[in-house]
Write a protein that holds these residues in place. Sequence first.
Motif, short mmCIF file in Angstrom:
data_model
loop_
_atom_site.label_atom_id
_atom_site.label_comp_id
_atom_site.label_asym_id
_atom_site.label_seq_id
_atom_site.Cartn_x
_atom_site.Cartn_y
_atom_site.Cartn_z
N GLU A 1 0.83 -1.34 -0.05
CA GLU A 1 -0.13 -0.13 -0.09
C GLU A 1 0.76 1.38 0.07
OE1 GLU A 1 -3.95 0.18 2.66
OE2 GLU A 1 -2.91 -1.35 3.04
N VAL A 2 0.37 2.27 -0.55
CA VAL A 2 1.10 3.58 -0.89
C VAL A 2 0.51 4.68 -0.42
CG1 VAL A 2 2.49 5.01 -2.08
CG2 VAL A 2 2.81 2.58 -2.47
N VAL A 3 0.72 5.60 0.46
CA VAL A 3 -0.13 6.60 0.61
C VAL A 3 0.84 7.93 0.01
CG1 VAL A 3 -1.09 8.17 2.46
CG2 VAL A 3 -1.12 5.76 2.95
N MET A 4 0.04 8.61 -0.92
CA MET A 4 0.59 9.95 -1.57
C MET A 4 0.32 10.98 -0.83
SD MET A 4 2.51 9.17 -4.17
CE MET A 4 2.38 7.79 -5.30
N ILE A 5 1.48 11.61 -0.38
CA ILE A 5 1.35 12.77 0.25
C ILE A 5 1.57 13.87 -0.52
CG2 ILE A 5 2.50 14.23 2.28
CD1 ILE A 5 3.49 11.52 3.51
N GLU A 6 2.61 13.92 -1.57
CA GLU A 6 2.58 14.95 -2.53
C GLU A 6 3.20 14.26 -3.87
OE1 GLU A 6 4.50 18.46 -1.44
OE2 GLU A 6 4.59 19.32 -3.51
N ASN A 7 2.71 14.48 -4.86
CA ASN A 7 3.17 14.00 -6.22
C ASN A 7 2.99 15.05 -7.44
OD1 ASN A 7 4.09 12.47 -8.54
ND2 ASN A 7 1.97 11.21 -8.44
N SER A 8 3.84 15.77 -7.63
CA SER A 8 3.87 16.79 -8.57
C SER A 8 4.65 16.62 -9.71
CB SER A 8 4.28 18.18 -7.97
OG SER A 8 5.49 18.03 -7.58
N SER B 1 13.56 2.99 5.25
CA SER B 1 12.71 1.96 6.11
C SER B 1 12.97 2.15 7.51
CB SER B 1 13.32 0.73 5.60
OG SER B 1 12.99 -0.39 6.18
N GLU B 2 11.81 1.82 8.25
CA GLU B 2 11.95 1.98 9.54
C GLU B 2 12.74 0.69 10.11
OE1 GLU B 2 8.02 1.24 11.52
OE2 GLU B 2 7.60 -0.55 10.33
N ASN B 3 12.84 -0.55 9.35
CA ASN B 3 13.59 -1.42 9.65
C ASN B 3 14.68 -1.74 8.63
OD1 ASN B 3 14.81 -4.10 10.20
ND2 ASN B 3 12.89 -5.27 10.33
N PRO B 4 16.07 -1.54 8.89
CA PRO B 4 17.34 -1.60 8.38
C PRO B 4 17.51 -2.85 7.67
CG PRO B 4 18.02 -1.00 10.60
CD PRO B 4 16.39 -1.18 10.59
N GLU B 5 16.68 -3.90 8.14
CA GLU B 5 16.84 -5.16 7.56
C GLU B 5 16.08 -5.33 6.25
OE1 GLU B 5 18.91 -7.65 8.92
OE2 GLU B 5 19.65 -6.10 10.24
N ARG C 1 4.03 -5.65 9.29
CA ARG C 1 4.18 -4.64 8.14
C ARG C 1 5.25 -3.90 8.59
NH1 ARG C 1 0.40 -0.22 10.32
NH2 ARG C 1 2.12 0.07 11.66
N VAL C 2 6.10 -3.31 7.59
CA VAL C 2 6.96 -2.60 7.51
C VAL C 2 6.90 -1.08 6.73
CG1 VAL C 2 9.59 -2.23 6.93
CG2 VAL C 2 8.66 -4.35 7.55
N THR C 3 6.84 0.21 7.63
CA THR C 3 6.83 1.41 7.02
C THR C 3 7.87 1.76 6.07
OG1 THR C 3 5.24 1.67 8.64
CG2 THR C 3 5.68 3.54 7.52
N LEU C 4 7.67 2.40 4.98
CA LEU C 4 9.06 2.82 4.25
C LEU C 4 8.48 4.26 3.77
CD1 LEU C 4 8.63 -0.37 2.72
CD2 LEU C 4 11.08 0.28 2.78
N GLU D 1 4.42 7.68 1.66
CA GLU D 1 4.63 6.52 2.62
C GLU D 1 4.17 5.32 2.19
OE1 GLU D 1 4.03 8.16 7.00
OE2 GLU D 1 2.78 6.58 7.20
N ALA D 2 4.99 4.23 2.23
CA ALA D 2 4.56 2.92 1.79
C ALA D 2 4.52 1.78 2.76
CB ALA D 2 5.41 2.70 0.58
N TYR D 3 3.55 0.82 2.87
CA TYR D 3 3.66 -0.11 3.56
C TYR D 3 4.11 -1.62 3.04
CZ TYR D 3 1.40 3.52 6.00
OH TYR D 3 1.09 4.80 6.63
#
Length: 271
Positions: free
Chosen positions: A43-50, A115-119, A92-95, A141-143
């Motif tokens: 899943e991807v949450v677009m915050i800004e895409n110009s 990534s929130e997890n460096p692995e 879930r990992v947030t990127l 933000e991507a999950y």
Amino acid sequence: MKMEILEKNDINFRIIVRDADVPLMNALRRLALAEVPTMAIEEVVMIENSSILQDEIIAHRLGLTPLKTDLDAYNLPEDCECQSEFGCPQCRVTLTLDAEAKEGTRTVYSGEIVSENPEVIPVSDKIPIIKLAKNQKLKLEAYARLGRGKVHAKWQPVSMCVYKYYPKINVPTEKCEECSKCSDVCSKKVLVVKDAKVDVRDLLACNLCMDCVDACPKKPSPLTIEWEKNAFIMTIESTGALPPERILQEATKTLGKQLNEIDELLKAESQ
Ligand SMILES: [Zn+2]
């Protein structure tokens, strides 16, 4: 069964398996492709895409970016206790990605994904995500979650998983006419002709195409190609998400689990 390792590194795993049969080898191949889980952006949450690309195309590109997977640290969404649509830290990992073209046109690469997890990071930091013109911005933000290749190819842990029969090449015992047509036609350079004698240079490279036999002017050809019916050469090429030998281990584990399930069902039925 006997196994011999021909090649083993971070990406490739090549083995000879003896005393096996086609159904078993094919089951392992298909399980590696379809059932061994890996991480991919879901899943991807677009915050800004110009940029000039639509959100969906960027999300698709991000989904297909292979991620290093820590199989032991995360649950498959369907097995996770949370049973939540959005997931929890166990499934879930947030990127995040925050890129801007301040100076002029530039390419945003996978290395900029944080990534929130460096692995759990992209397997390569050189994968182009998007090209931004001056002053364009991409913030998202991507999950990532674990999933299986049978649902979407982005979760396939292998870019290649194949097997072939172990070749058996019978070269002519006597000297032939030194035409070298058999060695010339072979794209894998398996044969070599020296002093009118055919020799095998690289047996394992043979893919049983029979072009050498067809190219021989003598009919029937004194050169024959056969294969061992229960010996195989298996090649696994990982996308980088998991070590290739781990992919095979997980495939065998899945096969065991499925067979156990049938066994349990049979036991329950006969009670
Ligand atoms: Zn969860």
